[in-house]
Scaffold this motif. Structure first.
Motif, PDB file in Angstrom:
ATOM      1  N   ASP A 118      33.297   3.064 -11.717  1.00 54.99           N
ATOM      2  CA  ASP A 118      32.796   1.853 -12.365  1.00 54.99           C
ATOM      3  C   ASP A 118      31.406   1.497 -11.853  1.00 54.99           C
ATOM      4  OD1 ASP A 118      32.379  -0.563 -13.595  1.00 54.99           O
ATOM      5  OD2 ASP A 118      34.108  -1.584 -12.701  1.00 54.99           O
ATOM      6  N   ALA A 119      30.414   1.569 -12.743  1.00 55.67           N
ATOM      7  CA  ALA A 119      29.037   1.260 -12.349  1.00 55.67           C
ATOM      8  C   ALA A 119      28.859  -0.199 -11.970  1.00 55.67           C
ATOM      9  CB  ALA A 119      28.075   1.614 -13.487  1.00 55.67           C
ATOM     10  N   GLU A 120      29.753  -1.071 -12.424  1.00 54.04           N
ATOM     11  CA  GLU A 120      29.641  -2.498 -12.119  1.00 54.04           C
ATOM     12  C   GLU A 120      30.294  -2.847 -10.786  1.00 54.04           C
ATOM     13  OE1 GLU A 120      27.721  -4.107 -14.142  1.00 54.04           O
ATOM     14  OE2 GLU A 120      27.647  -2.329 -15.413  1.00 54.04           O
ATOM     15  N   ALA A 121      31.097  -1.940 -10.233  1.00 55.18           N
ATOM     16  CA  ALA A 121      31.760  -2.191  -8.951  1.00 55.18           C
ATOM     17  C   ALA A 121      30.811  -1.900  -7.804  1.00 55.18           C
ATOM     18  CB  ALA A 121      33.013  -1.334  -8.827  1.00 55.18           C
ATOM     19  N   GLU A 122      30.893  -2.695  -6.740  1.00 58.11           N
ATOM     20  CA  GLU A 122      30.064  -2.476  -5.556  1.00 58.11           C
ATOM     21  C   GLU A 122      30.909  -1.910  -4.427  1.00 58.11           C
ATOM     22  OE1 GLU A 122      27.346  -5.501  -4.283  1.00 58.11           O
ATOM     23  OE2 GLU A 122      27.367  -6.466  -6.247  1.00 58.11           O
ATOM     24  N   LEU A 123      30.271  -1.101  -3.613  1.00 55.95           N
ATOM     25  CA  LEU A 123      30.955  -0.549  -2.450  1.00 55.95           C
ATOM     26  C   LEU A 123      30.633  -1.447  -1.258  1.00 55.95           C
ATOM     27  CD1 LEU A 123      31.049   3.223  -1.424  1.00 55.95           C
ATOM     28  CD2 LEU A 123      31.214   1.346   0.207  1.00 55.95           C
ATOM     29  N   HIS A 124      31.595  -2.284  -0.875  1.00 58.21           N
ATOM     30  CA  HIS A 124      31.427  -3.165   0.284  1.00 58.21           C
ATOM     31  C   HIS A 124      31.982  -2.447   1.511  1.00 58.21           C
ATOM     32  CE1 HIS A 124      30.187  -6.650  -2.095  1.00 58.21           C
ATOM     33  NE2 HIS A 124      31.124  -6.312  -2.967  1.00 58.21           N
ATOM     34  N   GLY A 125      31.098  -1.791   2.220  1.00 62.07           N
ATOM     35  CA  GLY A 125      31.543  -1.033   3.379  1.00 62.07           C
ATOM     36  C   GLY A 125      30.446  -0.110   3.859  1.00 62.07           C
ATOM     37  N   THR A 126      30.838   0.929   4.571  1.00 62.60           N
ATOM     38  CA  THR A 126      29.881   1.889   5.134  1.00 62.60           C
ATOM     39  C   THR A 126      30.220   3.298   4.670  1.00 62.60           C
ATOM     40  OG1 THR A 126      31.215   2.186   7.141  1.00 62.60           O
ATOM     41  CG2 THR A 126      29.499   0.480   7.183  1.00 62.60           C
ATOM     42  N   VAL A 127      29.179   4.100   4.505  1.00 59.67           N
ATOM     43  CA  VAL A 127      29.340   5.511   4.175  1.00 59.67           C
ATOM     44  C   VAL A 127      28.560   6.302   5.217  1.00 59.67           C
ATOM     45  CG1 VAL A 127      28.891   7.333   2.492  1.00 59.67           C
ATOM     46  CG2 VAL A 127      29.578   5.057   1.704  1.00 59.67           C
ATOM     47  N   GLN A 128      29.232   7.246   5.842  1.00 56.11           N
ATOM     48  CA  GLN A 128      28.587   8.095   6.854  1.00 56.11           C
ATOM     49  C   GLN A 128      28.928   9.550   6.592  1.00 56.11           C
ATOM     50  OE1 GLN A 128      30.220   6.164  10.459  1.00 56.11           O
ATOM     51  NE2 GLN A 128      28.121   5.584  10.970  1.00 56.11           N
ATOM     52  N   VAL A 129      27.955  10.427   6.839  1.00 52.69           N
ATOM     53  CA  VAL A 129      28.173  11.860   6.675  1.00 52.69           C
ATOM     54  C   VAL A 129      27.613  12.588   7.892  1.00 52.69           C
ATOM     55  CG1 VAL A 129      28.040  11.762   4.150  1.00 52.69           C
ATOM     56  CG2 VAL A 129      25.973  12.252   5.471  1.00 52.69           C
ATOM     57  N   ARG A 130      28.144  13.749   8.132  1.00 55.19           N
ATOM     58  CA  ARG A 130      27.495  14.679   9.044  1.00 55.19           C
ATOM     59  C   ARG A 130      27.609  16.065   8.444  1.00 55.19           C
ATOM     60  NH1 ARG A 130      30.889  14.588  14.704  1.00 55.19           N
ATOM     61  NH2 ARG A 130      33.012  14.810  13.906  1.00 55.19           N
TER      62      ARG A 130
ATOM     63  N   ALA B  46      41.203 -10.616   3.980  1.00 61.20           N
ATOM     64  CA  ALA B  46      41.592  -9.286   3.509  1.00 61.20           C
ATOM     65  C   ALA B  46      40.339  -8.483   3.175  1.00 61.20           C
ATOM     66  CB  ALA B  46      42.481  -9.393   2.276  1.00 61.20           C
ATOM     67  N   ALA B  47      40.320  -7.230   3.593  1.00 67.08           N
ATOM     68  CA  ALA B  47      39.171  -6.375   3.308  1.00 67.08           C
ATOM     69  C   ALA B  47      39.074  -6.112   1.811  1.00 67.08           C
ATOM     70  CB  ALA B  47      39.301  -5.056   4.060  1.00 67.08           C
ATOM     71  N   VAL B  48      37.864  -6.028   1.307  1.00 63.64           N
ATOM     72  CA  VAL B  48      37.649  -5.735  -0.113  1.00 63.64           C
ATOM     73  C   VAL B  48      37.971  -4.265  -0.362  1.00 63.64           C
ATOM     74  CG1 VAL B  48      35.958  -5.684  -1.980  1.00 63.64           C
ATOM     75  CG2 VAL B  48      35.851  -7.477  -0.246  1.00 63.64           C
ATOM     76  N   PRO B  49      38.824  -3.961  -1.342  1.00 62.64           N
ATOM     77  CA  PRO B  49      39.167  -2.556  -1.604  1.00 62.64           C
ATOM     78  C   PRO B  49      37.937  -1.746  -1.988  1.00 62.64           C
ATOM     79  CG  PRO B  49      40.650  -4.048  -2.762  1.00 62.64           C
ATOM     80  CD  PRO B  49      39.534  -4.886  -2.240  1.00 62.64           C
ATOM     81  N   LEU B  50      37.987  -0.480  -1.651  1.00 61.46           N
ATOM     82  CA  LEU B  50      36.908   0.420  -2.053  1.00 61.46           C
ATOM     83  C   LEU B  50      36.999   0.683  -3.556  1.00 61.46           C
ATOM     84  CD1 LEU B  50      37.105   3.011   0.871  1.00 61.46           C
ATOM     85  CD2 LEU B  50      35.373   1.229   0.546  1.00 61.46           C
ATOM     86  N   PRO B  51      35.877   1.002  -4.208  1.00 58.89           N
ATOM     87  CA  PRO B  51      35.916   1.317  -5.637  1.00 58.89           C
ATOM     88  C   PRO B  51      36.816   2.520  -5.912  1.00 58.89           C
ATOM     89  CG  PRO B  51      33.656   1.014  -4.882  1.00 58.89           C
ATOM     90  CD  PRO B  51      34.517   1.075  -3.655  1.00 58.89           C
ATOM     91  N   GLU B  52      37.304   2.612  -7.119  1.00 58.09           N
ATOM     92  CA  GLU B  52      38.170   3.729  -7.499  1.00 58.09           C
ATOM     93  C   GLU B  52      37.333   4.949  -7.883  1.00 58.09           C
ATOM     94  OE1 GLU B  52      40.848   2.571 -10.534  1.00 58.09           O
ATOM     95  OE2 GLU B  52      41.854   1.038  -9.322  1.00 58.09           O
ATOM     96  N   GLY B  53      37.932   6.117  -7.667  1.00 47.84           N
ATOM     97  CA  GLY B  53      37.293   7.357  -8.076  1.00 47.84           C
ATOM     98  C   GLY B  53      36.159   7.811  -7.187  1.00 47.84           C
TER      99      GLY B  53
END
Length: 521
Positions: free
Chosen positions: A144-156, A222-229
Motif C-alpha cells: 500500500d503506497a498510502e501506508a507508512e512504515l513506522h519503524g527502522t530498517v537495517q541491512v548488512r 501498542a506498537a503500530v503494525p508494519l505495512p503488509e507485503g
C-alpha cells in the motif's frame, strides 16, 4: 495543473528515421503479472516503442542461483547454509538481467526480542543471512503506497567474492514525500507501492535485513503494525554503457572516451561498433535534438553568449537572464534502459522553481560509479516502487557531474515525481548522497548553481526570487493552499521532511546567489 502528454508525430518520425531498415524480431508477449507495470492507457508519444518490444518473457535462472549458493561461505570461515537466491521480478528476460535485474524477496517474521506474546508484527520482519545473485543497491517495498512504515530498517551485506560482512546500515524509511502528486495519473496507475529510500551498498552477493516497528511508549501503548507485503529489493545496475566512439571515427579505431569530472582520464581503448538505437532510446534522445546529436552521450557546455543565442530558439524570452548551459550527461550516457519507463513523456506548463534533494543513498560511491547508482535508482523507482520513470528531473554527483533524469527533454518542463504536492511547474534536482551530517562537496553545490542558472533562465525565473505555488496536497500544506517559497528551495520547504539533509540545506543560500550571478543578475 494537469500534466501534458506529448503526442508530437514529428519527433516520432525523426526517431524512426534513425532506425535500421531491418528491425530485429520481436519476442512474443508474456502474461501480465502483478509486479509488472500495467500497459499505458495514454496515447502514443515520442517516448513510445512498438508495444511488443516492451513485453518480456519469464526468466529461467535457477542454475545460476544454485551456483551462487554453493559458492557461499560464512564470515566464521565455515559453510553457511542459505536458501536459494531469489529470481528476478516476473517479466524480466535473461538478456535484461545481463543489463540489470531486480531480486524481490518476501520478508519473514522475526522472533520478538523480549515479549513473544506481542506477536510477529511487533517482533518485526526480516531475512537471515543469505546468498543472492550480485546486487549493488537495496530497499524495502510494501503493498500500500498510502501506508507508512513506522519503524527502522537495517541491512548488512557481504561484498562479492569475500566472506566478511558489513556493519548494520540504516535505510531511510520516510520516503513517501518523494513521489507523484496525489490524484495524478502516475499515482493512480495501480502500480505504485510504498517504499523506503534506496541504499547503495556496492557490489555484493550476500544480505541480511531486519525491520522493526517503533517501540510502544506511554502515548502509544501498542506498537503500530508494519505495512503488509514487505519485500526486500536487491538491484543490480548491470554493466556501464560502452564508450562512445570519437565523432567521425570508424568502428575499431583507437579513441579516448570522455571522463567524468574528478576521475582520472581512462586509457585509450578500441571502440566497439556503436549499438543501433531502439525506438525508445531514439525517442528519448530526439527530444534533446536542439541541443545535441541523436544518440549523444552528453550535451556539451556552452558559453553565455552561445546559450543566449540558443535560448532565442528553444525558449524565447529567456534573454538576457540565463546562465551558460552546463555539460549534461544524457540518459544514453549513463546507460538508462529506456524499455523500463512508461512510454509517454509527461509535461507541466512551466518551471517556476527548483527543489533540491539528497538521494539518501549514502556516500559510499565514487564518481566513476555514479552512472551505476543512477541505473540502480532508476530501476528501483520503476520496477520496485511502480513509478513511470526516474523520479528526479536531474541528478548531480559529488564531483559536480550533471545528469539528465526523467525523460522528456532537459530544456523542457518535464513533470517529475520528486516533491509530493509540488511537482507541477517545478523541477527536482537530486544530489547523490546523504547530507544530514556530512557536508556536500563544493563541486556538487556549484553544479546545482550552474544547472539552475540555465534551466530556470529558460523559463524566466530569478534564482534569488520568490514564487507562489499551489499545493497539490502534502504532509505540510493542504491541497489548494497557495504557498510562497524561494525559487530555489529545499525539499523540506514543501513537505515535512529532513531532505535534502541539514548540511546541504544550509548551502542553498550560496547556490541561489551563485545561480543568479551566472544569469547576469
Amino acid at each position: 495543473m494537469r500534466a501534458l502528454l506529448v503526442t508530437s508525430v514529428g519527433v516520432t518520425c525523426a526517431a524512426a528515421l534513425t532506425l535500421p531498415l531491418a528491425a530485429p524480431a520481436l519476442s512474443a508477449p508474456a502474461a501480465h503479472s502483478a509486479s509488472a507495470r500495467p500497459p499505458s492507457l495514454s496515447p502514443e508519444s515520442p517516448g513510445s516503442g512498438p508495444p511488443s518490444a516492451r513485453t518480456e518473457a519469464a526468466p529461467n535462472e535457477a542454475n545460476e542461483a544454485n551456483e551462487a549458493n554453493e559458492a557461499n561461505t560464512g564470515d566464521e570461515g565455515g559453510a553457511l547454509e542459505v536458501p536459494e537466491a531469489a529470481p528476478p521480478r516476473t517479466g524480466e528476460t535473461r538478456a535484461a538481467a545481463l543489463a540489470g535485474s531486480t531480486q524481490s524477496l518476501p520478508l519473514e517474521p522475526l522472533a520478538a526480542p523480549s515479549d513473544r506474546s506481542m506477536g510477529p508484527a511487533t517482533a518485526g520482519q526480516g531475512l537471515d543471512r543469505r546468498t543472492a545473485r550480485p546486487f549493488s543497491l537495496v530497499g524495502v517495498v510494501w503493498d500500500d503506497a498510502e501506508a507508512e512504515l513506522h519503524g527502522t530498517v537495517q541491512v548488512r551485506t557481504r561484498a562479492t567474492g569475500s566472506t566478511s560482512w558489513s556493519d548494520w546500515q540504516d535505510v531511510e524509511t520516510h520516503n513517501a514525500e518523494h513521489a507523484a502528486d496525489l490524484g495524478s495519473a502516475e499515482r493512480a496507475s495501480g502500480a505504485v507501492r510504498g517504499a523506503t529510500a534506496p541504499l547503495w551498498v556496492g557490489d555484493s552477493d550476500g544480505v541480511e535485513v531486519r525491520v522493526r516497528p517503533e517501540a510502544a511508549d506511554p502515548r502509544h501503548p501498542a506498537a503500530v503494525p508494519l505495512p503488509e507485503g514487505l519485500r526486500l529489493e536487491l538491484v543490480d545496475p548491470g554493466a556501464d554503457p560502452a564508450p562512445e566512439p570519437a565523432p567521425g571515427a570508424p568502428a575499431g579505431r583507437t579513441v579516448t572516451p570522455a571522463a567524468f569530472t574528478g576521475n582520472p582520464v581512462p586509457p585509450t581503448t578500441t571502440a566497439a561498433v556503436p549499438e543501433v538505437l531502439t525506438a525508445e532510446s531514439a525517442a528519448t534522445s530526439a527530444v534533446n535534438a536542439d541541443l545535441a546529436p541523436l544518440g549523444a552521450a552528453e550535451i556539451p557546455a556552452l558559453t553565455k553568449a552561445e546559450t543566449e543565442e540558443e535560448a532565442a530558439i528553444v525558449a524565447a524570452g529567456a534573454k538576457p537572464y540565463i546562465g551558460p548551459r552546463p555539460k549534461i550527461v544524457t540518459r544514453k550516457g549513463w546507460g538508462a534502459d529506456e524499455k523500463l519507463r512508461e512510454r509517454n513523456f509527461a509535461y507541466t506548463k512551466s518551471v517556476k522553481a527548483a527543489f533540491v534533494h539528497h538521494s539518501a543513498t549514502g556516500n559510499n560511491y565514487t564518481c566513476k560509479q555514479a552512472p551505476s547508482v543512477l541505473r540502480s535508482i532508476y530501476r528501483y523507482h520503476v520496477k520496485s516502487s511502480g513509478w513511470r520513470d526516474f523520479g528526479y528531473n536531474f541528478a548531480v554527483d559529488k564531483c559536480g557531474n550533471i545528469y539528465e533524469g526523467r525523460a522528456g527533454g532537459v530544456a523542457k518542463a518535464v513533470l517529475g515525481a520528486h516533491t509530493l504536492g509540488f511537482n507541477t511547474n517545478t523541477m527536482g534536482v537530486a544530489v547523490l548522497g546523504t547530507y544530514s551530517s556530512t557536508n556536500p562537496p563544493a563541486a556538487a553545490v556549484t553544479a546545482v548553481s550552474k544547472l539552475t542558472a540555465w534551466k530556470l533562465g529558460l523559463f524566466g525565473a530569478n534564482p534569488k526570487g520568490k514564487v507562489t505555488l499551489v499545493s497539490g496536497g502534502s504532509g505540510k500544506y493542504s491541497k489548494g493552499k497557495k504557498v510562497k517559497m524561494n525559487v530555489i528551495s529545499g525539499h523540506r520547504d514543501g513537505f515535512a521532511t529532513e531532505c535534502p539533509g541539514a548540511r546541504l540545506y544550509k548551502k542553498l543560500g550560496k547556490a541561489r546567489t551563485s545561480s543568479a550571478k551566472l544569469q547576469g543578475r
